[in-house]
Each structure stands twice: as C-alpha cells, then as structure tokens.
Design a protein around this motif. Structure first.
Motif, mmCIF file in Angstrom:
data_model
loop_
_atom_site.group_PDB
_atom_site.id
_atom_site.type_symbol
_atom_site.label_atom_id
_atom_site.label_comp_id
_atom_site.label_asym_id
_atom_site.label_seq_id
_atom_site.Cartn_x
_atom_site.Cartn_y
_atom_site.Cartn_z
ATOM 1 N N LYS A 99 12.798 -9.804 19.413
ATOM 2 C CA LYS A 99 11.617 -10.525 19.879
ATOM 3 C C LYS A 99 10.538 -10.617 18.805
ATOM 4 C CE LYS A 99 12.125 -9.269 24.725
ATOM 5 N NZ LYS A 99 11.530 -8.500 25.817
ATOM 6 N N MET A 100 10.716 -9.836 17.720
ATOM 7 C CA MET A 100 9.708 -9.813 16.663
ATOM 8 C C MET A 100 10.378 -9.480 15.331
ATOM 9 S SD MET A 100 6.263 -7.525 16.384
ATOM 10 C CE MET A 100 7.170 -6.035 16.077
ATOM 11 N N ARG A 101 9.784 -9.984 14.268
ATOM 12 C CA ARG A 101 10.258 -9.694 12.915
ATOM 13 C C ARG A 101 9.169 -8.896 12.198
ATOM 14 N NH1 ARG A 101 12.800 -14.352 9.019
ATOM 15 N NH2 ARG A 101 13.513 -12.936 7.426
ATOM 16 N N ILE A 102 9.575 -7.885 11.441
ATOM 17 C CA ILE A 102 8.615 -7.081 10.684
ATOM 18 C C ILE A 102 8.946 -7.212 9.201
ATOM 19 C CG2 ILE A 102 7.706 -4.766 10.244
ATOM 20 C CD1 ILE A 102 8.437 -4.035 13.138
ATOM 21 N N LEU A 103 7.947 -7.591 8.413
ATOM 22 C CA LEU A 103 8.125 -7.738 6.972
ATOM 23 C C LEU A 103 7.177 -6.789 6.248
ATOM 24 C CD1 LEU A 103 8.170 -11.621 6.613
ATOM 25 C CD2 LEU A 103 10.117 -10.091 6.801
ATOM 26 N N LYS A 104 7.708 -6.089 5.274
ATOM 27 C CA LYS A 104 6.903 -5.192 4.452
ATOM 28 C C LYS A 104 6.570 -5.911 3.152
ATOM 29 C CE LYS A 104 7.044 -0.572 2.563
ATOM 30 N NZ LYS A 104 7.371 0.726 3.099
ATOM 31 N N ILE A 105 5.291 -5.900 2.787
ATOM 32 C CA ILE A 105 4.856 -6.558 1.555
ATOM 33 C C ILE A 105 4.113 -5.533 0.705
ATOM 34 C CG2 ILE A 105 3.408 -8.379 0.577
ATOM 35 C CD1 ILE A 105 4.046 -10.016 3.086
ATOM 36 N N ASP A 106 4.630 -5.293 -0.484
ATOM 37 C CA ASP A 106 4.024 -4.347 -1.420
ATOM 38 C C ASP A 106 2.861 -5.043 -2.137
ATOM 39 O OD1 ASP A 106 3.420 -2.845 -3.805
ATOM 40 O OD2 ASP A 106 5.363 -1.842 -3.611
ATOM 41 N N VAL A 107 1.646 -4.519 -1.942
ATOM 42 C CA VAL A 107 0.465 -5.172 -2.528
ATOM 43 C C VAL A 107 0.488 -5.152 -4.053
ATOM 44 C CG1 VAL A 107 -1.022 -4.829 -0.523
ATOM 45 C CG2 VAL A 107 -0.944 -3.071 -2.300
ATOM 46 N N ASP A 108 1.117 -4.141 -4.640
ATOM 47 C CA ASP A 108 1.175 -4.062 -6.101
ATOM 48 C C ASP A 108 2.125 -5.101 -6.690
ATOM 49 O OD1 ASP A 108 -0.681 -1.972 -6.269
ATOM 50 O OD2 ASP A 108 0.878 -0.481 -5.895
ATOM 51 N N LYS A 109 3.165 -5.458 -5.950
ATOM 52 C CA LYS A 109 4.123 -6.463 -6.412
ATOM 53 C C LYS A 109 3.674 -7.878 -6.050
ATOM 54 C CE LYS A 109 8.155 -3.457 -6.073
ATOM 55 N NZ LYS A 109 9.377 -3.179 -5.306
ATOM 56 N N ASN A 110 2.701 -7.987 -5.148
ATOM 57 C CA ASN A 110 2.242 -9.295 -4.670
ATOM 58 C C ASN A 110 0.717 -9.400 -4.725
ATOM 59 O OD1 ASN A 110 4.811 -10.586 -3.422
ATOM 60 N ND2 ASN A 110 4.814 -8.473 -2.713
ATOM 61 N N PRO A 111 0.123 -9.237 -5.911
ATOM 62 C CA PRO A 111 -1.344 -9.257 -5.995
ATOM 63 C C PRO A 111 -1.950 -10.593 -5.576
ATOM 64 C CG PRO A 111 -0.361 -9.275 -8.190
ATOM 65 C CD PRO A 111 0.752 -9.038 -7.213
ATOM 66 N N LYS A 112 -1.267 -11.698 -5.867
ATOM 67 C CA LYS A 112 -1.795 -13.017 -5.514
ATOM 68 C C LYS A 112 -1.883 -13.168 -3.991
ATOM 69 C CE LYS A 112 -0.993 -17.930 -6.261
ATOM 70 N NZ LYS A 112 0.023 -18.916 -6.555
ATOM 71 N N LEU A 113 -0.820 -12.779 -3.303
ATOM 72 C CA LEU A 113 -0.791 -12.855 -1.848
ATOM 73 C C LEU A 113 -1.833 -11.920 -1.232
ATOM 74 C CD1 LEU A 113 0.759 -14.257 0.428
ATOM 75 C CD2 LEU A 113 2.379 -12.357 0.378
ATOM 76 N N SER A 114 -1.944 -10.728 -1.782
ATOM 77 C CA SER A 114 -2.924 -9.753 -1.286
ATOM 78 C C SER A 114 -4.343 -10.281 -1.443
ATOM 79 C CB SER A 114 -2.779 -8.433 -2.044
ATOM 80 O OG SER A 114 -1.482 -7.919 -1.888
ATOM 81 N N GLN A 115 -4.598 -10.922 -2.570
ATOM 82 C CA GLN A 115 -5.919 -11.494 -2.819
ATOM 83 C C GLN A 115 -6.176 -12.680 -1.885
ATOM 84 O OE1 GLN A 115 -6.491 -12.864 -6.832
ATOM 85 N NE2 GLN A 115 -8.684 -13.090 -6.588
ATOM 86 N N GLU A 116 -5.166 -13.520 -1.721
ATOM 87 C CA GLU A 116 -5.277 -14.703 -0.872
ATOM 88 C C GLU A 116 -5.655 -14.320 0.564
ATOM 89 O OE1 GLU A 116 -2.022 -17.860 0.740
ATOM 90 O OE2 GLU A 116 -1.907 -17.376 -1.388
ATOM 91 N N TRP A 117 -5.073 -13.219 1.059
ATOM 92 C CA TRP A 117 -5.332 -12.789 2.432
ATOM 93 C C TRP A 117 -6.360 -11.663 2.510
ATOM 94 C CZ3 TRP A 117 0.363 -13.243 4.384
ATOM 95 C CH2 TRP A 117 0.589 -14.552 4.761
ATOM 96 N N GLN A 118 -7.052 -11.439 1.389
ATOM 97 C CA GLN A 118 -8.155 -10.477 1.323
ATOM 98 C C GLN A 118 -7.759 -9.093 1.846
ATOM 99 O OE1 GLN A 118 -11.057 -12.746 3.499
ATOM 100 N NE2 GLN A 118 -11.547 -14.002 1.738
ATOM 101 N N ILE A 119 -6.636 -8.602 1.343
ATOM 102 C CA ILE A 119 -6.182 -7.255 1.700
ATOM 103 C C ILE A 119 -6.971 -6.285 0.823
ATOM 104 C CG2 ILE A 119 -4.219 -5.674 1.827
ATOM 105 C CD1 ILE A 119 -3.998 -8.160 3.692
ATOM 106 N N THR A 120 -7.866 -5.529 1.434
ATOM 107 C CA THR A 120 -8.708 -4.602 0.681
ATOM 108 C C THR A 120 -8.303 -3.148 0.892
ATOM 109 O OG1 THR A 120 -10.319 -4.604 2.476
ATOM 110 C CG2 THR A 120 -10.690 -6.150 0.664
ATOM 111 N N GLY A 121 -7.473 -2.887 1.879
ATOM 112 C CA GLY A 121 -7.002 -1.538 2.135
ATOM 113 C C GLY A 121 -5.590 -1.582 2.681
ATOM 114 N N VAL A 122 -4.837 -0.525 2.413
ATOM 115 C CA VAL A 122 -3.473 -0.434 2.933
ATOM 116 C C VAL A 122 -3.346 0.849 3.745
ATOM 117 C CG1 VAL A 122 -2.300 -1.879 1.237
ATOM 118 C CG2 VAL A 122 -2.694 0.514 0.705
ATOM 119 N N PRO A 123 -2.540 0.835 4.793
ATOM 120 C CA PRO A 123 -1.781 -0.315 5.286
ATOM 121 C C PRO A 123 -2.668 -1.292 6.056
ATOM 122 C CG PRO A 123 -1.446 1.564 6.742
ATOM 123 C CD PRO A 123 -2.303 2.044 5.601
ATOM 124 N N THR A 124 -2.320 -2.569 5.956
ATOM 125 C CA THR A 124 -2.942 -3.611 6.771
ATOM 126 C C THR A 124 -1.811 -4.331 7.495
ATOM 127 O OG1 THR A 124 -4.872 -3.930 5.357
ATOM 128 C CG2 THR A 124 -4.257 -5.773 6.759
#
Length: 106
Positions: free
Chosen positions: A50-75
């Motif tokens: 019923k749901m999909r869970i994806l893990k995204i490493d902020v260090d490997k994806n800095p552009k995506l983290s910046q785009e979605w304003q991830i300022t703390g982990v876990p988010t």
C-alpha cells in the motif's frame, strides 16, 4: 525494502504514482537515522504494497536535499500523485507514524 538514491527523473516518476511514497532523507553518520531504520522496516511490514518507502542519502544527493530544503536528518516526506501530503523531521515511533500514514493508504 528501500530503493536507495533514485535519480531525479526516476524520483519524479515515482512520486507521481497513486501509491503513497514515503521519502526518508538520511545520512550514514546520523544516529537518529539509524534509530529510524527498524521503525521504517516495521511500518513497511504493516503497510505492505500500500506504500513505497525510499531512502535518500543527503550526502550523495546534495542537489535534491537543497531543492527540498532538507536542513536536518532524518526528514520524512509523504507524497501521493505528485503532491506533498506530510513532512516531519526527527524520529517517531512506528505506531505514531502509522497513524499519520493510514489515511493516505488506499
């Protein structure tokens, strides 16, 4: 359980799905992220397909983290049909997370 680090285009396609997608922005050096991992395993076991869970490493994806304003982990961010439905930083117990997710599961 997790699909790790999908590329930008893959991720956009996944987020358009009618199946809810829970993004877990985390980092290998993050203690709370390690605490959250078994909680997400439990949630996945209870929600199944019923749901999909994806893990995204902020260090490997800095552009995506910046785009979605991830300022703390876990988010955690919940998407369905391309819309952001819920977002929260920090660890929460499985039962509490399930209460948040339940209304969005088909």
């Amino acid at each position: 359980m997790h699909t790790s680090d999908p590329t930008g285009n893959q991720l956009q396609d996944i987020l358009q799905s009618s199946t809810p997608v829970l993004l877990d922005f985390s980092a290998t050096w993050c203690g709370p992220c390690k605490t959250l991992a078994p909680i997400l395993e439990d949630v996945k076991a209870k929600t199944g397909d019923k749901m999909r869970i994806l893990k995204i490493d902020v260090d490997k994806n800095p552009k995506l983290s910046q785009e979605w304003q991830i300022t703390g982990v876990p988010t955690l961010m919940l998407f369905k049909a391309g819309k952001l439905l819920w977002r929260q930083s920090g660890v929460m117990p499985a039962h509490q997370l399930l209460q948040v997710l339940q209304p969005h599961l088909g």
